[in-house]
Design an enzyme around this catalytic site. Structure first.
Site, PDB file in Angstrom:
ATOM      1  N   HIS A  19       0.614  -1.555   0.081  1.00  0.00           N
ATOM      2  CA  HIS A  19       0.440  -0.184   0.399  1.00  0.00           C
ATOM      3  C   HIS A  19       1.005   1.532   0.208  1.00  0.00           C
ATOM      4  CE1 HIS A  19      -3.379   1.573   1.654  1.00  0.00           C
ATOM      5  NE2 HIS A  19      -2.663   2.965   2.085  1.00  0.00           N
ATOM      6  N   GLU A  20       2.286   1.376   0.797  1.00  0.00           N
ATOM      7  CA  GLU A  20       2.838   2.462   0.920  1.00  0.00           C
ATOM      8  C   GLU A  20       3.277   2.514  -0.275  1.00  0.00           C
ATOM      9  OE1 GLU A  20       2.255   4.568   3.134  1.00  0.00           O
ATOM     10  OE2 GLU A  20       0.856   3.366   4.033  1.00  0.00           O
ATOM     11  N   HIS A  23       1.931   4.350  -3.038  1.00  0.00           N
ATOM     12  CA  HIS A  23       2.059   5.507  -3.204  1.00  0.00           C
ATOM     13  C   HIS A  23       3.034   6.688  -3.892  1.00  0.00           C
ATOM     14  CE1 HIS A  23      -1.754   5.982  -0.940  1.00  0.00           C
ATOM     15  NE2 HIS A  23      -1.577   5.493   0.125  1.00  0.00           N
TER      16      HIS A  23
END
Length: 207
Positions: A19-20, A23
């Protein structure tokens, strides 16, 4: 205990880390190298995981549901935010929205993968792990799109608001975690459950 270890290693950690990284990757592709310069475009979980927000809080919530102490699974937690300088993004406003949705979309992709693994005969002894992989990632995706700063959904809202409104809206960010905790304790985030079910339906999963 083995199940819990597998859940953390194979589901919780990848869900948070990817998820990170998503980004940071989108930000990098759109012109901002901040995450790369600070070593955050890595799959090393140590670089992304906040001990309290990534392990203790979501782990306690998950275990409470896993052992039947809560009726519904509603995870709450956070990782070390990937640093992004939105001024470097091109296009800037659209870029902010794209960076924001990259994380939740990654979780939805992971949920789809786990849903396919669930029906794979070779993993018939681990269907419960795959099921948790689906549920966890769908929950994280939908929860993170809640428009409460600093959750990802708030970045999307900021990207479409007029500049002055976006400024005042962003000032809620220091209080965002408190707001989320209060809403959770009051049971006011129950509306996310049908949204999770709907997203599951979109990827062919019945929850």
């Amino acid at each position: 205990m083995l199940d819990v270890i597998l859940l953390i290693v194979l589901i919780v950690v990848p869900a948070i880390v990817l998820h990170e990284v998503a980004h940071g990757l989108i930000a990098y592709w759109l012109g901002d190298t901040t995450a790369k310069d600070r070593g955050r475009l890595t799959l090393n979980p140590i670089k992304h995981i906040d001990p309290v927000g990534s392990i203790i809080v979501p782990g306690a919530l998950f275990l409470a549901h896993y052992f039947g102490l809560t009726r519904s699974l509603m995870l709450f937690g956070w990782a070390k935010p990937v640093p992004v300088n939105f001024r470097n993004l091109r296009p800037q406003r659209l870029g902010m929205a794209l960076v924001a949705i990259a994380g939740p979309l990654t979780n939805i992709a992971l949920a789809f993968i786990f849903s396919r693994l669930y029906i794979w005969p070779a993993l018939s002894n681990f269907t419960h792990i795959c099921a948790w992989g689906v549920m966890l990632n769908l929950t994280l995706a939908v929860f993170n799109m809640t428009p409460i700063p600093p959750l990802d959904g708030s970045r999307v809202v900021t990207s479409i608001l007029p500049a002055q409104l976006a400024y005042y809206y962003s000032r809620l960010e220091p209080f965002g975690i408190i707001i989320v905790v209060i809403l959770l304790n009051l049971g006011m985030l129950g509306f996310l459950t049908p949204l999770i079910e709907q997203v599951g339906y979109w990827i062919g999963v019945q929850i």
